[in-house]
Write a protein that holds these residues in place. Structure first.
Motif, PDB file in Angstrom:
ATOM      1  N   ALA A 168       0.828  -1.198   0.000  1.00 49.25           N
ATOM      2  CA  ALA A 168       0.000   0.000   0.000  1.00 49.25           C
ATOM      3  C   ALA A 168       0.865   1.252   0.000  1.00 49.25           C
ATOM      4  CB  ALA A 168      -0.927  -0.002   1.212  1.00 49.25           C
ATOM      5  N   GLY A 169       2.022   1.172   0.679  1.00 48.00           N
ATOM      6  CA  GLY A 169       2.949   2.299   0.672  1.00 48.00           C
ATOM      7  C   GLY A 169       3.491   2.585  -0.716  1.00 48.00           C
ATOM      8  N   GLY A 170       3.707   1.530  -1.506  1.00 49.47           N
ATOM      9  CA  GLY A 170       4.133   1.707  -2.888  1.00 49.47           C
ATOM     10  C   GLY A 170       3.060   2.374  -3.719  1.00 49.47           C
ATOM     11  N   ASN A 171       1.811   1.999  -3.470  1.00 45.32           N
ATOM     12  CA  ASN A 171       0.692   2.665  -4.140  1.00 45.32           C
ATOM     13  C   ASN A 171       0.657   4.141  -3.782  1.00 45.32           C
ATOM     14  OD1 ASN A 171      -2.207   3.756  -3.663  1.00 45.32           O
ATOM     15  ND2 ASN A 171      -2.529   2.168  -5.199  1.00 45.32           N
ATOM     16  N   ILE A 172       0.856   4.446  -2.505  1.00 42.80           N
ATOM     17  CA  ILE A 172       0.864   5.845  -2.069  1.00 42.80           C
ATOM     18  C   ILE A 172       1.998   6.604  -2.748  1.00 42.80           C
ATOM     19  CG2 ILE A 172       1.230   7.360  -0.090  1.00 42.80           C
ATOM     20  CD1 ILE A 172      -0.257   5.284   1.630  1.00 42.80           C
ATOM     21  N   VAL A 173       3.169   5.972  -2.866  1.00 42.72           N
ATOM     22  CA  VAL A 173       4.297   6.608  -3.539  1.00 42.72           C
ATOM     23  C   VAL A 173       3.906   7.020  -4.958  1.00 42.72           C
ATOM     24  CG1 VAL A 173       6.575   6.178  -4.552  1.00 42.72           C
ATOM     25  CG2 VAL A 173       6.119   5.526  -2.187  1.00 42.72           C
TER      26      VAL A 173
END
Length: 317
Positions: A168-173
């Motif tokens: 999910a953090g990669g999506n946010i990035v």
């Protein structure tokens, strides 16, 4: 009343359950770890700070050997399916304690609000607020500086700002880089690079829905999302979404894992970037025999160490 006797509204076992009385019970995650000054092994210093009423962060400062040398600034977004984990958790602490000294990067690990208590777009709003707060430290002035975070003022190089995160953090990035490309950052700060580990995207043509698959997850964490799983926040391939060429960074590093159910959609994301007209530098690492964000769950393995070293090299340039 014990949770065993409560009536379940949503069951995402083995990760979490939501009960009809509104309470949420999380089964997955790692314990919180307190910050510390001068870790005896890595010599990293950490502290927790408040950015706004909704947003906080843990800041990682590598050992300073030259006080006149500025450090790249990494804004990091933790994983956890938008509803689990924390910037203060053991998983993130262990992982960043490996990455930060190798990259020699001043790192701001963002604590954003979690669903379902705070459905999306809350996490995106918090993540953007944190990024803009970091960028605001590039604006100089004695009165302004007195209200800022001294580590960022004293050691941050705002010509070398990076974003990073997994799942999910990669999506946010991805979404923060897109928003920065479209709207810009305070002080005219530009994002030099972004790395995404097993980023969470959804495309019905590619992704196979599972019990905790990205399609069902999206409906849970963002039930009011316009367009559902065709919303550009989760589906960068949907018709009518902004062109990926608008992504606001000069270089991107994507890692995926052979056994991860998101691998196919992540590889498609890389191909879409190549075809978009974006003219930045793109690096892909596809790790054999590993599963979703393996390096965050156990950063001590050989393959995790290799991947962390590659990400550190990406940040160091």
């Amino acid at each position: 009343m014990a949770s065993e006797s409560k009536e379940v509204q949503i069951d995402f076992s083995p990760y979490l359950k939501v009960y009809k009385d509104g309470t949420v019970e999380r089964f997955f995650g790692s314990p919180y770890v307190p910050p510390s000054l001068d870790d005896p092994i890595t010599h990293i210093s950490t502290k927790d700070i408040k950015i706004s009423s909704n947003v906080s962060a843990r800041i990682y400062l590598p050992k300073i050997t030259d006080p006149n040398k500025k450090l790249p600034v990494l804004v990091y977004y933790h994983g956890g399916a938008f509803c689990l984990e924390s910037a203060l958790s053991l998983f993130d602490y262990q992982y960043l304690n490996q990455l930060v000294p190798r990259a020699n990067a001043l790192t701001v690990s963002v604590e954003y609000r979690l669903a379902p208590e705070h459905p999306l777009p809350a996490a995106y709003e918090d993540s953007w607020a944190a990024l803009q707060w970091v960028a605001s430290h590039s604006v100089k002035g004695s009165e302004i500086d007195s209200e800022k975070e001294p580590w960022l003022i004293n050691y941050g190089d705002f010509s070398r700002v990076y974003l990073g995160g997994g799942s999910a953090g990669g999506n946010i990035v991805h979404n923060m880089a897109m928003k920065a490309g479209e709207e810009g950052l305070i002080g005219g700060v530009k994002i030099l690079g972004a790395f995404m580990s097993c980023p969470c995207f959804c495309d019905s043509k590619i992704t196979k829905e599972s019990d905790f698959g990205s399609a069902r997850l999206w409906g849970f964490v963002y039930p009011s999302a316009p367009g559902g799983t065709n919303n550009p926040l989760i589906n960068p391939f949907a018709d009518g979404v902004p062109n990926l060429a608008k992504i606001g960074c000069q270089k991107i590093f994507v890692s995926c894992a052979e056994k991860d159910e998101l691998r196919d959609v992540d590889l498609s994301y890389v191909e879409a970037l190549k075809k978009s007209g974006w003219n930045g530098e793109l690096e892909l690492v596809d790790v054999e025999g590993e599963d979703h964000c393996f390096e965050a769950f156990d950063p001590s393995t050989e393959k995790a160490q290799n991947l962390i070293s590659k990400i550190a090299s990406f940040i160091k340039g």
